[in-house]
Design a protein around this motif. Sequence first.
Motif, PDB file in Angstrom:
ATOM      1  N   ILE A  37       0.840  -1.199   0.000  1.00 20.31           N
ATOM      2  CA  ILE A  37       0.000   0.000   0.000  1.00 20.31           C
ATOM      3  C   ILE A  37       0.875   1.248   0.000  1.00 20.31           C
ATOM      4  O   ILE A  37       0.574   2.234  -0.677  1.00 20.31           O
ATOM      5  CB  ILE A  37      -0.978  -0.027   1.194  1.00 20.31           C
ATOM      6  CG1 ILE A  37      -2.049  -1.096   0.960  1.00 20.31           C
ATOM      7  CG2 ILE A  37      -1.620   1.336   1.413  1.00 20.31           C
ATOM      8  CD1 ILE A  37      -2.936  -1.356   2.145  1.00 20.31           C
ATOM      9  N   ILE A  38       1.983   1.207   0.727  1.00 19.97           N
ATOM     10  CA  ILE A  38       2.915   2.334   0.701  1.00 19.97           C
ATOM     11  C   ILE A  38       3.494   2.509  -0.702  1.00 19.97           C
ATOM     12  O   ILE A  38       3.652   3.622  -1.185  1.00 19.97           O
ATOM     13  CB  ILE A  38       4.024   2.138   1.751  1.00 19.97           C
ATOM     14  CG1 ILE A  38       3.433   2.277   3.155  1.00 19.97           C
ATOM     15  CG2 ILE A  38       5.163   3.126   1.549  1.00 19.97           C
ATOM     16  CD1 ILE A  38       4.382   1.881   4.270  1.00 19.97           C
ATOM     17  N   ALA A  39       3.798   1.388  -1.376  1.00 20.47           N
ATOM     18  CA  ALA A  39       4.322   1.470  -2.744  1.00 20.47           C
ATOM     19  C   ALA A  39       3.285   2.030  -3.697  1.00 20.47           C
ATOM     20  O   ALA A  39       3.621   2.692  -4.680  1.00 20.47           O
ATOM     21  CB  ALA A  39       4.778   0.091  -3.225  1.00 20.47           C
ATOM     22  N   LEU A  40       2.010   1.809  -3.407  1.00 17.71           N
ATOM     23  CA  LEU A  40       0.944   2.334  -4.265  1.00 17.71           C
ATOM     24  C   LEU A  40       0.655   3.804  -3.980  1.00 17.71           C
ATOM     25  O   LEU A  40      -0.056   4.447  -4.737  1.00 17.71           O
ATOM     26  CB  LEU A  40      -0.344   1.534  -4.060  1.00 17.71           C
ATOM     27  CG  LEU A  40      -0.352   0.145  -4.668  1.00 17.71           C
ATOM     28  CD1 LEU A  40      -1.580  -0.626  -4.204  1.00 17.71           C
ATOM     29  CD2 LEU A  40      -0.325   0.223  -6.169  1.00 17.71           C
ATOM     30  N   GLY A  41       1.211   4.356  -2.902  1.00 20.26           N
ATOM     31  CA  GLY A  41       0.887   5.705  -2.476  1.00 20.26           C
ATOM     32  C   GLY A  41       1.291   6.837  -3.402  1.00 20.26           C
ATOM     33  O   GLY A  41       0.496   7.726  -3.659  1.00 20.26           O
ATOM     34  N   PRO A  42       2.521   6.863  -3.938  1.00 21.70           N
ATOM     35  CA  PRO A  42       2.936   8.022  -4.735  1.00 21.70           C
ATOM     36  C   PRO A  42       2.096   8.187  -5.993  1.00 21.70           C
ATOM     37  O   PRO A  42       1.542   7.224  -6.519  1.00 21.70           O
ATOM     38  CB  PRO A  42       4.390   7.713  -5.110  1.00 21.70           C
ATOM     39  CG  PRO A  42       4.831   6.666  -4.183  1.00 21.70           C
ATOM     40  CD  PRO A  42       3.612   5.929  -3.750  1.00 21.70           C
ATOM     41  N   GLU A  43       2.025   9.421  -6.450  1.00 20.65           N
ATOM     42  CA  GLU A  43       1.265   9.694  -7.668  1.00 20.65           C
ATOM     43  C   GLU A  43       1.982   9.115  -8.873  1.00 20.65           C
ATOM     44  O   GLU A  43       3.169   8.896  -8.866  1.00 20.65           O
ATOM     45  CB  GLU A  43       1.085  11.202  -7.846  1.00 20.65           C
ATOM     46  CG  GLU A  43       0.146  11.800  -6.839  1.00 20.65           C
ATOM     47  CD  GLU A  43      -0.107  13.271  -7.118  1.00 20.65           C
ATOM     48  OE1 GLU A  43       0.133  13.712  -8.246  1.00 20.65           O
ATOM     49  OE2 GLU A  43      -0.545  13.950  -6.199  1.00 20.65           O
ATOM     50  N   GLY A  44       1.216   8.949  -9.944  1.00 20.78           N
ATOM     51  CA  GLY A  44       1.789   8.424 -11.169  1.00 20.78           C
ATOM     52  C   GLY A  44       1.628   6.915 -11.224  1.00 20.78           C
ATOM     53  O   GLY A  44       1.294   6.259 -10.246  1.00 20.78           O
ATOM     54  N   TYR A  45       1.812   6.390 -12.421  1.00 21.31           N
ATOM     55  CA  TYR A  45       1.676   4.956 -12.621  1.00 21.31           C
ATOM     56  C   TYR A  45       2.973   4.436 -13.196  1.00 21.31           C
ATOM     57  O   TYR A  45       3.528   4.986 -14.127  1.00 21.31           O
ATOM     58  CB  TYR A  45       0.518   4.653 -13.572  1.00 21.31           C
ATOM     59  CG  TYR A  45      -0.796   5.122 -13.016  1.00 21.31           C
ATOM     60  CD1 TYR A  45      -1.448   4.364 -12.057  1.00 21.31           C
ATOM     61  CD2 TYR A  45      -1.355   6.314 -13.416  1.00 21.31           C
ATOM     62  CE1 TYR A  45      -2.641   4.789 -11.522  1.00 21.31           C
ATOM     63  CE2 TYR A  45      -2.551   6.752 -12.884  1.00 21.31           C
ATOM     64  CZ  TYR A  45      -3.188   5.981 -11.942  1.00 21.31           C
ATOM     65  OH  TYR A  45      -4.355   6.400 -11.407  1.00 21.31           O
TER      66      TYR A  45
END
Length: 136
Positions: free
Chosen positions: A85-93
């Motif tokens: 979930i932390i890895a999914l946090g930053p913006e962008g894909y």
Amino acid sequence: MFDTSVNQKAQALVQQANELALDVDTMQAQLAQHAGVDPFIFGLTVFVLACFVGYFVVWRVTPALHTPLMSVTNAISGIIILGAIIALGPEGYGLSHLAGFIAVTIASVNIFGGFVVTQRMLSMFKKKTPTPAKEK
């Protein structure tokens, strides 16, 4: 006279700068030779060794320890979900979002399966109540 002394000092500074640049290049080459292992190779090695250790640890567990092991596995999977979930946090894909999504999915399946297996194993230890005989 003033111009020649300044000119000589400037030439001396240029020569010192060239010598320092050569020294820096030499030090950089020496550091490159002694830098060690590439971080990707180091991480990959740790991952492969962890896979081998995990495989041998899990397959040598006695059946009596299976339920406590499943509980620990569920706890570890919960930590994996938090990291994903932390890895999914930053913006962008990007690759981190895809890896985070896959980690959340696999860890969720692992947790759910662990609870199902644990529930089935614990139900084996419950007393079974006799069913009443049917009247005719």
